[in-house]
Design a protein around this motif. Sequence first.
Motif, mmCIF file in Angstrom:
data_model
loop_
_atom_site.group_PDB
_atom_site.id
_atom_site.type_symbol
_atom_site.label_atom_id
_atom_site.label_comp_id
_atom_site.label_asym_id
_atom_site.label_seq_id
_atom_site.Cartn_x
_atom_site.Cartn_y
_atom_site.Cartn_z
ATOM 1 N N GLY A 182 0.837 -1.194 0.000
ATOM 2 C CA GLY A 182 0.000 0.000 0.000
ATOM 3 C C GLY A 182 0.871 1.243 0.000
ATOM 4 O O GLY A 182 2.107 1.145 0.040
ATOM 5 N N GLU A 183 0.235 2.397 -0.044
ATOM 6 C CA GLU A 183 0.984 3.653 -0.132
ATOM 7 C C GLU A 183 1.749 3.937 1.158
ATOM 8 O O GLU A 183 1.186 3.964 2.244
ATOM 9 N N VAL A 184 3.058 4.143 1.008
ATOM 10 C CA VAL A 184 3.933 4.450 2.138
ATOM 11 C C VAL A 184 3.954 5.969 2.320
ATOM 12 O O VAL A 184 4.202 6.709 1.377
ATOM 13 N N VAL A 185 3.693 6.401 3.551
ATOM 14 C CA VAL A 185 3.680 7.829 3.861
ATOM 15 C C VAL A 185 5.056 8.284 4.326
ATOM 16 O O VAL A 185 5.532 9.340 3.956
ATOM 17 N N CYS A 186 5.704 7.460 5.162
ATOM 18 C CA CYS A 186 6.959 7.885 5.775
ATOM 19 C C CYS A 186 7.778 6.663 6.165
ATOM 20 O O CYS A 186 7.231 5.674 6.646
ATOM 21 N N VAL A 187 9.097 6.748 5.957
ATOM 22 C CA VAL A 187 10.030 5.713 6.416
ATOM 23 C C VAL A 187 11.081 6.411 7.251
ATOM 24 O O VAL A 187 11.612 7.447 6.853
ATOM 25 N N LYS A 188 11.385 5.841 8.415
ATOM 26 C CA LYS A 188 12.426 6.422 9.266
ATOM 27 C C LYS A 188 13.367 5.313 9.710
ATOM 28 O O LYS A 188 12.983 4.417 10.438
ATOM 29 N N HIS A 189 14.612 5.392 9.220
ATOM 30 C CA HIS A 189 15.646 4.460 9.661
ATOM 31 C C HIS A 189 16.111 4.872 11.051
ATOM 32 O O HIS A 189 16.224 6.062 11.342
ATOM 33 N N ALA A 196 4.189 -1.254 15.408
ATOM 34 C CA ALA A 196 4.921 -0.203 16.121
ATOM 35 C C ALA A 196 4.147 0.162 17.390
ATOM 36 O O ALA A 196 2.921 0.042 17.440
ATOM 37 N N LEU A 197 4.874 0.599 18.395
ATOM 38 C CA LEU A 197 4.251 1.013 19.654
ATOM 39 C C LEU A 197 4.089 2.522 19.741
ATOM 40 O O LEU A 197 3.380 3.020 20.615
ATOM 41 N N ASN A 198 4.757 3.248 18.844
ATOM 42 C CA ASN A 198 4.712 4.710 18.829
ATOM 43 C C ASN A 198 4.639 5.197 17.389
ATOM 44 O O ASN A 198 5.116 4.507 16.482
ATOM 45 N N PRO A 199 4.104 6.392 17.177
ATOM 46 C CA PRO A 199 4.127 6.947 15.814
ATOM 47 C C PRO A 199 5.535 7.435 15.482
ATOM 48 O O PRO A 199 6.373 7.595 16.367
ATOM 49 N N ILE A 200 5.791 7.651 14.215
ATOM 50 C CA ILE A 200 7.077 8.192 13.785
ATOM 51 C C ILE A 200 7.103 9.676 14.132
ATOM 52 O O ILE A 200 6.167 10.418 13.818
ATOM 53 N N ILE A 201 8.171 10.106 14.771
ATOM 54 C CA ILE A 201 8.353 11.538 15.034
ATOM 55 C C ILE A 201 8.954 12.123 13.771
ATOM 56 O O ILE A 201 10.040 11.736 13.340
ATOM 57 N N LYS A 202 8.226 13.040 13.182
ATOM 58 C CA LYS A 202 8.625 13.566 11.878
ATOM 59 C C LYS A 202 9.366 14.887 12.060
ATOM 60 O O LYS A 202 8.797 15.859 12.512
ATOM 61 N N ASN A 203 10.636 14.913 11.677
ATOM 62 C CA ASN A 203 11.407 16.151 11.700
ATOM 63 C C ASN A 203 11.437 16.722 10.278
ATOM 64 O O ASN A 203 10.868 16.148 9.362
ATOM 65 N N SER A 204 12.097 17.846 10.100
ATOM 66 C CA SER A 204 12.085 18.509 8.790
ATOM 67 C C SER A 204 12.717 17.628 7.714
ATOM 68 O O SER A 204 12.272 17.617 6.572
ATOM 69 N N LYS A 205 13.740 16.840 8.064
ATOM 70 C CA LYS A 205 14.370 15.944 7.084
ATOM 71 C C LYS A 205 13.380 14.867 6.641
ATOM 72 O O LYS A 205 13.254 14.572 5.462
ATOM 73 N N THR A 206 12.672 14.301 7.619
ATOM 74 C CA THR A 206 11.688 13.265 7.316
ATOM 75 C C THR A 206 10.549 13.845 6.488
ATOM 76 O O THR A 206 10.059 13.205 5.568
ATOM 77 N N LEU A 207 10.137 15.062 6.820
ATOM 78 C CA LEU A 207 9.005 15.677 6.124
ATOM 79 C C LEU A 207 9.287 15.891 4.644
ATOM 80 O O LEU A 207 8.389 15.782 3.822
ATOM 81 N N LYS A 208 10.525 16.183 4.303
ATOM 82 C CA LYS A 208 10.865 16.404 2.901
ATOM 83 C C LYS A 208 10.635 15.147 2.074
ATOM 84 O O LYS A 208 10.369 15.214 0.890
ATOM 85 N N GLU A 214 2.905 13.237 2.588
ATOM 86 C CA GLU A 214 1.848 13.950 3.283
ATOM 87 C C GLU A 214 2.255 15.363 3.711
ATOM 88 O O GLU A 214 1.627 15.947 4.569
ATOM 89 N N VAL A 215 3.292 15.933 3.124
ATOM 90 C CA VAL A 215 3.814 17.229 3.558
ATOM 91 C C VAL A 215 2.718 18.295 3.623
ATOM 92 O O VAL A 215 2.688 19.107 4.530
ATOM 93 N N LYS A 216 1.795 18.279 2.693
ATOM 94 C CA LYS A 216 0.757 19.312 2.661
ATOM 95 C C LYS A 216 -0.190 19.213 3.846
ATOM 96 O O LYS A 216 -0.765 20.200 4.261
ATOM 97 N N LYS A 217 -0.387 18.027 4.420
ATOM 98 C CA LYS A 217 -1.312 17.858 5.533
ATOM 99 C C LYS A 217 -0.670 18.174 6.876
ATOM 100 O O LYS A 217 -1.351 18.477 7.822
ATOM 101 N N LEU A 218 0.645 18.103 6.988
ATOM 102 C CA LEU A 218 1.294 18.254 8.280
ATOM 103 C C LEU A 218 1.224 19.656 8.878
ATOM 104 O O LEU A 218 1.096 19.766 10.084
ATOM 105 N N PRO A 219 1.296 20.734 8.093
ATOM 106 C CA PRO A 219 1.160 22.034 8.742
ATOM 107 C C PRO A 219 -0.136 22.149 9.540
ATOM 108 O O PRO A 219 -0.157 22.728 10.610
ATOM 109 N N GLU A 220 -1.211 21.550 9.048
ATOM 110 C CA GLU A 220 -2.475 21.592 9.767
ATOM 111 C C GLU A 220 -2.346 20.875 11.107
ATOM 112 O O GLU A 220 -2.742 21.393 12.136
ATOM 113 N N SER A 221 -1.735 19.691 11.121
ATOM 114 C CA SER A 221 -1.581 18.968 12.373
ATOM 115 C C SER A 221 -0.583 19.683 13.278
ATOM 116 O O SER A 221 -0.736 19.680 14.493
#
Length: 176
Positions: free
Chosen positions: A64-71, A117-129, A133-140
């Motif tokens: 399915g569509e991947v929104v974010c990957v964090k190594h 996962a037990l926690n959501p991914i913490i999205k920093n500016s590097k991850t956001l790029k 979903e970059v357009k939706k995050l300013p709202e959140s």
Amino acid sequence: VHMMQQQQQQAPTGGLSASAQSTQEALLAAQLKREEEISRTIYVGNLRPEISEDMLSDWLSKCGEVVCVKHCNNTVGEGENRVRYSFVEFKTREAAMTALGIGGSLLAGRPIKVGKALNPIIKNSKTLKKTAEVKKLPESSEIMQRVFQIKERLDRKLRLLDSGGGGGGGDKADGD
């Protein structure tokens, strides 16, 4: 009967001020959003160190569509035995559930481990790029900023109450 109706009307707010009730609602909304993100996020382990976030995203896109990957920068072992792990957020819960079923599949010659996962991914500016979903995050982000502002106001009011300074009314500095 009239008294019971009044109690029922007061029960949902617990006698909280409008500002406190608004804070409670914002915190509840943030908690629900967090739980929803967790339900769409998986852990992927036993990855070769050379597997990039983009490679993992492409490989998992079959689920399915991947929104974010964090190594995670931690690697375990040495040489050929080095492994890393990542967290992957999908757009839907169904995609995450599908991905849970591919544990043991080979990626670059290694059987991957997949879990919830037990926690959501913490999205920093590097991850956001890298995030679709970059357009939706300013709202959140605005919502979370509002939650923290309200929490700070409540903390100030509680300190005032604890010190005997009153604080029962909505003063103008709070923006109520």
